[in-house]
Design an enzyme around this catalytic site. Structure first.
Site, PDB file in Angstrom:
ATOM      1  N   GLY A  75       0.817  -1.206   0.000  1.00 54.42           N
ATOM      2  CA  GLY A  75       0.000   0.000   0.000  1.00 54.42           C
ATOM      3  C   GLY A  75       0.851   1.257   0.000  1.00 54.42           C
ATOM      4  N   CYS A  86      -2.434  11.651  10.368  1.00 54.42           N
ATOM      5  CA  CYS A  86      -1.432  12.465   9.690  1.00 54.42           C
ATOM      6  C   CYS A  86      -1.577  13.958  10.002  1.00 54.42           C
ATOM      7  CB  CYS A  86      -1.486  12.218   8.183  1.00 54.42           C
ATOM      8  SG  CYS A  86      -3.156  12.185   7.504  1.00 54.42           S
ATOM      9  N   SER A 125      -3.905  11.594  -1.443  1.00 48.88           N
ATOM     10  CA  SER A 125      -3.152  10.403  -1.049  1.00 48.88           C
ATOM     11  C   SER A 125      -3.550   9.915   0.333  1.00 48.88           C
ATOM     12  CB  SER A 125      -1.644  10.671  -1.093  1.00 48.88           C
ATOM     13  OG  SER A 125      -1.301  11.757  -0.255  1.00 48.88           O
ATOM     14  N   GLY A 126      -4.139  10.799   1.143  1.00 53.87           N
ATOM     15  CA  GLY A 126      -4.625  10.389   2.448  1.00 53.87           C
ATOM     16  C   GLY A 126      -5.769   9.398   2.366  1.00 53.87           C
ATOM     17  N   ARG A 160     -10.805  17.999   1.848  1.00 52.85           N
ATOM     18  CA  ARG A 160     -10.010  17.275   0.863  1.00 52.85           C
ATOM     19  C   ARG A 160      -9.793  18.185  -0.341  1.00 52.85           C
ATOM     20  NH1 ARG A 160      -7.327  13.091   2.304  1.00 52.85           N
ATOM     21  NH2 ARG A 160      -9.129  11.836   2.883  1.00 52.85           N
ATOM     22  N   HIS A 218      -0.228  17.479   3.293  1.00 52.24           N
ATOM     23  CA  HIS A 218      -1.378  18.134   3.920  1.00 52.24           C
ATOM     24  C   HIS A 218      -0.946  19.513   4.414  1.00 52.24           C
ATOM     25  CE1 HIS A 218      -3.399  14.458   3.481  1.00 52.24           C
ATOM     26  NE2 HIS A 218      -3.488  14.047   4.728  1.00 52.24           N
TER      27      HIS A 218
END
Length: 363
Positions: A35, A155, A185-186, A261, A268
């Protein structure tokens, strides 16, 4: 006024190696190795020259048997099974798995004698499991001595508390308002592909498909990360609130958050407003943050401030746009940026493992 400060304090923001001092080498298993987060964990282990004796790559049955090359070394992905940890006997297991899989496999790894460092949300708020950001609360690591489980924070929480901790020590925080701008990508590899496909589709006048996100993410911002709760907040926003309180040992901290988002691939960003009990100037805040190890890039006259595109691939937490909030007696605004796959996940997990060695939690 020009202010550019970089104080690494053991972090190499250019992606180089940082050695943990240990005569012994340790075996590490990465669960969810194929992943986004798992793959980044593998990179960080090698970049920081973690003292490895063995490295095991674990993933789903679908990926089992696939070869992976890391730093010109070939590894074979093994299927993550209930008996994997009894068989492999790793010293550490870094989990880049879903909350559901972590709930099942983290206890099995710990029962087999490994120290489990879990990136999912499942164990973060459990009182018996320490939630660690090494720059902030490394002393809590000893709470894992019995159950051998450590949670890696959200994160967005990580980059926030790295900045809040030294400022709180200087002027005591009264209230925090955080607005996050979080890359796709989160949400995983499929989210990255969805953004790419939508951008390509729009330019080619093709069809826009939505699978990961409820609305088009290309050229759009969604004030919606994770599920909505009865109080009107999302799970992501409550993670930031509750995890910050736990990490900072401030259970009554007045903090609120809005998570958005945005259509970027990596990193971020956060707009953070902080109200303090006593006066703290922007100049002093810059110095305090730089001395604590945060990378301060703050020269608006030169258009100098942290950008997600430039921070991607680096390990530090970056801050700029530090300025006085003139609407309250003692307040500041900050702009905080970090690579969510590295310091927001993989690098922090590897730092936790390094701290376990340095603090003697494992010998």
């Amino acid at each position: 006024m020009l202010f550019v400060a970089r104080s690494d304090r053991g972090l190499n923001t250019e992606g180089g190696s940082v050695r943990v001092k240990s005569k012994r080498k340790f075996s590490v298993a990465v669960a969810g190795a194929t992943g986004l987060v798992g793959g980044e964990m593998l990179k960080v282990l090698h970049e920081r020259e973690f003292p490895l004796s063995d490295l095991f790559l674990l993933a789903s049955e679908r990926s089992a048997g696939e070869p992976m090359e890391i730093e010109e070394i070939a590894y074979e992905v093994q299927e993550l099974r209930e008996n994997s940890f009894e068989k492999l006997k790793p010293d550490f297991v870094l989990f880049g798995t879903s909350a559901e899989l972590s709930a099942k496999f983290v206890p099995l790894a710990s029962q087999a004698g490994a120290i489990s460092i879990d990136n999912s949300s499942h164990f973060r708020m459990k009182p018996e499991v320490p939630l660690i950001v090494p720059e902030v609360n490394v002393e809590k690591i000893f709470e894992a001595k019995k159950n051998r489980m450590i949670a890696n924070p959200n994160c967005s929480t990580i980059q926030l508390v790295v900045c809040l901790k030294p400022l709180h020590e200087a002027a005591r925080i009264k209230r925090v308002v955080a607005s996050t701008y979080q890359s796709v990508s989160g949400a995983g590899a499929e989210a990255l592909q969805e953004l790419e496909n939508q951008v390509s589709g729009l330019f080619s006048h093709g069809e826009i498909t939505k699978k990961v996100f409820p609305h088009q993410i290309a050229f759009n911002c969604l004030p919606h990360i994770d599920q909505f709760l009865e109080n009107g907040f999302t799970k992501e926003e409550m993670k930031i609130i509750n995890e910050s309180r736990k990490i900072l040992s401030l259970p009554n901290l007045r903090i609120t958050a809005t998570a958005v988002r945005v259509p970027t691939f990596i990193s971020h960003s956060e707009s953070v407003n902080i109200e303090f009990e006593t006066e703290l100037s922007a100049e002093d805040a810059r110095e305090i943050l730089a001395e604590s190890g945060v990378h301060v890039l703050d020269n608006p006259s030169k258009n100098l401030y942290p950008l997600g595109f430039e921070v991607a691939g680096q390990d530090g937490v970056f801050v700029g746009r530090i300025r006085r909030d003139e609407s309250v007696e003692h307040g500041l605004h900050l702009w905080i940026v970090a690579d969510n796959l590295r310091k927001g996940a993989a690098t922090n997990a590897v730092q936790i493992a390094e701290a376990c060695i340095e603090k003697g939690l494992i010998s």
